[in-house]
Design a protein around this motif. Structure first.
Motif, PDB file in Angstrom:
ATOM      1  N   LEU A 201      34.346  -5.788  20.113  1.00  0.00           N
ATOM      2  CA  LEU A 201      33.421  -6.034  18.999  1.00  0.00           C
ATOM      3  C   LEU A 201      32.176  -6.780  19.462  1.00  0.00           C
ATOM      4  O   LEU A 201      31.070  -6.518  18.969  1.00  0.00           O
ATOM      5  N   CYS A 202      32.347  -7.707  20.406  1.00  0.00           N
ATOM      6  CA  CYS A 202      31.236  -8.551  20.848  1.00  0.00           C
ATOM      7  C   CYS A 202      30.625  -8.072  22.161  1.00  0.00           C
ATOM      8  O   CYS A 202      29.689  -8.713  22.668  1.00  0.00           O
ATOM      9  N   ASP A 203      31.166  -6.970  22.729  1.00  0.00           N
ATOM     10  CA  ASP A 203      30.699  -6.422  23.997  1.00  0.00           C
ATOM     11  C   ASP A 203      30.703  -7.496  25.093  1.00  0.00           C
ATOM     12  O   ASP A 203      29.713  -7.706  25.812  1.00  0.00           O
ATOM     13  N   LEU A 204      31.846  -8.185  25.204  1.00  0.00           N
ATOM     14  CA  LEU A 204      31.986  -9.222  26.227  1.00  0.00           C
ATOM     15  C   LEU A 204      32.304  -8.581  27.576  1.00  0.00           C
ATOM     16  O   LEU A 204      33.253  -7.813  27.689  1.00  0.00           O
ATOM     17  N   LYS A 205      31.534  -8.887  28.583  1.00  0.00           N
ATOM     18  CA  LYS A 205      31.796  -8.349  29.919  1.00  0.00           C
ATOM     19  C   LYS A 205      32.952  -9.088  30.585  1.00  0.00           C
ATOM     20  O   LYS A 205      33.654  -8.535  31.434  1.00  0.00           O
ATOM     21  N   LYS A 206      33.148 -10.355  30.193  1.00  0.00           N
ATOM     22  CA  LYS A 206      34.274 -11.142  30.679  1.00  0.00           C
ATOM     23  C   LYS A 206      35.087 -11.567  29.461  1.00  0.00           C
ATOM     24  O   LYS A 206      34.557 -12.210  28.560  1.00  0.00           O
ATOM     25  N   PRO A 207      36.373 -11.194  29.383  1.00  0.00           N
ATOM     26  CA  PRO A 207      37.178 -11.559  28.216  1.00  0.00           C
ATOM     27  C   PRO A 207      37.203 -13.076  28.008  1.00  0.00           C
ATOM     28  O   PRO A 207      37.150 -13.854  28.963  1.00  0.00           O
ATOM     29  N   LEU A 208      37.292 -13.473  26.753  1.00  0.00           N
ATOM     30  CA  LEU A 208      37.368 -14.875  26.380  1.00  0.00           C
ATOM     31  C   LEU A 208      38.669 -15.090  25.616  1.00  0.00           C
ATOM     32  O   LEU A 208      38.960 -14.373  24.657  1.00  0.00           O
ATOM     33  N   MET A 209      39.462 -16.041  26.044  1.00  0.00           N
ATOM     34  CA  MET A 209      40.804 -16.267  25.495  1.00  0.00           C
ATOM     35  C   MET A 209      40.921 -17.689  24.955  1.00  0.00           C
ATOM     36  O   MET A 209      40.386 -18.630  25.547  1.00  0.00           O
ATOM     37  N   SER A 210      41.604 -17.857  23.852  1.00  0.00           N
ATOM     38  CA  SER A 210      41.810 -19.191  23.291  1.00  0.00           C
ATOM     39  C   SER A 210      42.873 -19.941  24.082  1.00  0.00           C
ATOM     40  O   SER A 210      43.701 -19.348  24.779  1.00  0.00           O
ATOM     41  N   VAL A 211      42.862 -21.256  23.947  1.00  0.00           N
ATOM     42  CA  VAL A 211      43.898 -22.089  24.562  1.00  0.00           C
ATOM     43  C   VAL A 211      45.280 -21.650  24.087  1.00  0.00           C
ATOM     44  O   VAL A 211      46.249 -21.643  24.854  1.00  0.00           O
ATOM     45  N   GLN A 212      45.380 -21.243  22.819  1.00  0.00           N
ATOM     46  CA  GLN A 212      46.665 -20.820  22.258  1.00  0.00           C
ATOM     47  C   GLN A 212      47.235 -19.628  23.016  1.00  0.00           C
ATOM     48  O   GLN A 212      48.409 -19.621  23.407  1.00  0.00           O
ATOM     49  N   ASN A 213      46.421 -18.609  23.216  1.00  0.00           N
ATOM     50  CA  ASN A 213      46.898 -17.413  23.922  1.00  0.00           C
ATOM     51  C   ASN A 213      47.061 -17.661  25.413  1.00  0.00           C
ATOM     52  O   ASN A 213      47.976 -17.111  26.048  1.00  0.00           O
ATOM     53  N   ALA A 214      46.195 -18.480  25.995  1.00  0.00           N
ATOM     54  CA  ALA A 214      46.320 -18.776  27.419  1.00  0.00           C
ATOM     55  C   ALA A 214      47.640 -19.497  27.702  1.00  0.00           C
ATOM     56  O   ALA A 214      48.329 -19.191  28.688  1.00  0.00           O
ATOM     57  N   ALA A 215      48.015 -20.428  26.841  1.00  0.00           N
ATOM     58  CA  ALA A 215      49.278 -21.148  27.023  1.00  0.00           C
ATOM     59  C   ALA A 215      50.465 -20.195  26.958  1.00  0.00           C
ATOM     60  O   ALA A 215      51.493 -20.417  27.605  1.00  0.00           O
TER      61      ALA A 215
END
Length: 490
Positions: free
Chosen positions: A204-218
């Motif tokens: 949706l945001c056309d992110l070239k590098k994925p961005l993950m929340s602390v919640q999902n990273a944990a």
């Protein structure tokens, strides 16, 4: 307000933090999306004078499970195209005039899992009846949290994480390690990875590098919630492809804006960083820090908020029955997640049905359930003790169930059903004791879940076990929770 969509869609009145819609909605709406294990749900939330209200919702079964070519029967994978198709169907069913008023999008979904894609070719945009929509392209299957390819022997061969969370099969980093060791060519085809909800945010945001929340990273493992960083030094030493790890941001922050219109939702709408479905479910009903959330559906969870400033242990304790989940604003949830809930009662009903069948009688399981609950309501006191852990527990996987204190006078279906319901609650209390709830400042229990809603005996046992008022009807809803998070960020 009644919805206008097909079955599975419509408005809903809630007895929890959301109120029923009254009259026309406010000019702006927030869209919540939950990409669940078996279904996708979307919810439109708007503001009223009485607070937040659910204007519309829609859900679709994904039917996304597919065979795993690499892992065989131990693998648990889903077809991403089918998941996005279900999402598109949900959005197409919502009223266009309300989608046009969306200002923020909150996205959540099943945790732990991993999907891979090419950052420059992750999807293609096409025109459909309700406007532009994207379809996955150059995307792998989603390896879900249920995946079993990483055996205990395999996991023990991996570096020890510097994290408060014990590594388990189905965790994103464990799955990447499996590909690295078993099928390294697979990883060469992709340069981005994340949960399924991270993938949708990136598209949706056309992110070239994925961005993950602390919640999902944990939930992926090899992540320190304290420092909010990956264990990159540990991972690099073992040859882990760290370039696949997403960047990490605070839960509840904004990941970007929509780069195109989407099913009538305008271009430029703010999209939140993808969140964990467990945290969003709790957020949908937890209104006070002094509340504890008790959810009993197929499984069972008892959740409390930890005091401000709490930090989880630096190293995991595999024998601990309590797991700490990053929540919002640096807070943590303490969770006793039992594998034994309504599924235990369902197994018991199935056993009774099998026994009656073996005796030459045919009784519907629904009728058996009704009768055994009625019988149990007549049996308030019993020394019979049922330890119902027939599905084991994560911290004691080899544990089985047991029945003790058996007296000849207490063998009726009513006695056994009452003891079984009591055992389900007592098992949760053994994982997260009442004294700890009291010490943490809990003053009220919020009861939710299908098993609790339909079983008066379970409710009685809850009220007997906890020295706090119990409030029912606080149903958890991850899609609504994701929307509420974004609404509070407006």
């Amino acid at each position: 307000m009644v919805g206008v969509g097909p079955p599975g869609c419509g408005g809903r009145a809630d007895s929890g933090p959301l109120t029923a819609m009254a009259g026309s909605p406010e000019p702006s709406c927030v869209l919540g999306i939950d990409l669940g294990t078996t279904s996708v749900k979307v919810a439109l939330v708007t503001g009223t004078e009485r607070g937040l209200a659910l204007a519309q919702s829609c859900s679709r079964e994904t039917q996304a499970y597919t065979d795993s070519l690499e892992a065989g029967p131990q693998g648990m994978e889903q077809n991403v195209q089918r998941i996005i198709r279900a999402l598109n169907e949900c959005l197409a069913a919502l009223p266009q005039q309300q989608l046009q008023r969306v200002t923020h999008i909150g996205i959540t979904g099943q945790m732990h899992g991993v999907v891979f894609w090419k950052s420059d070719k992750g999807c293609k945009w096409t025109e459909c009846g309700t406007g532009p929509a994207f379809e996955p392209q150059d995307v792998s299957h989603l390896v879900t949290w249920q995946d079993g390819r990483c055996s205990p022997t395999f996991l023990s061969s991996l570096p020890l994480p510097q994290s408060d969370v014990s590594l388990a099969t189905g965790f994103g980093c464990a799955t990447i390690y499996w590909y690295l060791k078993k099928s390294p060519d697979f990883l060469k085809a992709y340069d981005a990875a994340g949960t399924i909800q991270d993938y949708v945010v990136a598209m949706l945001c056309d992110l070239k590098k994925p961005l993950m929340s602390v919640q999902n990273a944990a939930s992926w493992g090899y992540f320190s919630s304290r420092s909010k960083s990956w264990n990159t030094d540990i991972l690099k030493k073992s040859g882990f492809p760290v370039h696949l790890l997403p960047e990490v941001g605070d839960s509840g922050s904004i990941a970007g804006r929509t780069t195109r219109a989407w099913h009538g939702i305008p271009k430029g709408v703010k999209v939140g960083i993808a969140l964990g479905d467990f945290q969003c479910s709790v957020y949908s009903c937890l209104t006070e820090r002094t509340d504890a959330v008790l959810n009993i559906s197929t499984s069972a969870q008892l959740t409390i908020s930890m005091p401000p400033g709490f930090q989880p242990p630096e190293t995991p304790d595999p024998s601990s029955a309590v797991t700490y989940f990053p929540y919002f604003n640096g807070d943590y949830l303490a969770v006793a997640a039992s594998l034994n809930g309504g599924n235990v009662l369902a197994t018991f009903v199935g056993m009774v049905a099998q026994w009656t069948g073996e005796l030459g009688l045919q009784v519907q399981e629904s009728a058996i359930y009704t009768r055994i609950i009625q019988a149990a309501l007549a049996q308030n006191h019993s020394k019979l003790s049922v330890h119902p852990t027939i599905f084991g527990e994560r911290h004691i996987p080899e544990q089985l169930g047991s029945v003790t204190s058996i007296a000849a006078s207490e063998l009726s279906l009513g006695h056994v059903t009452r003891a079984l319901c009591r055992g389900i609650i007592q098992n949760l209390c053994s994982m997260l004791p009442v004294q700890r709830l009291t010490d943490t400042g809990v003053r009220r229990i919020l009861g939710s879940g299908s098993a609790l809603a339909r079983n008066e005996v379970l409710r009685q046992e809850v009220e007997s076990a906890f020295p706090f008022p119990v409030v029912y009807g606080k149903d958890v809803d991850a899609a609504v929770g994701a929307a509420m998070v974004m609404f509070h960020k407006k």
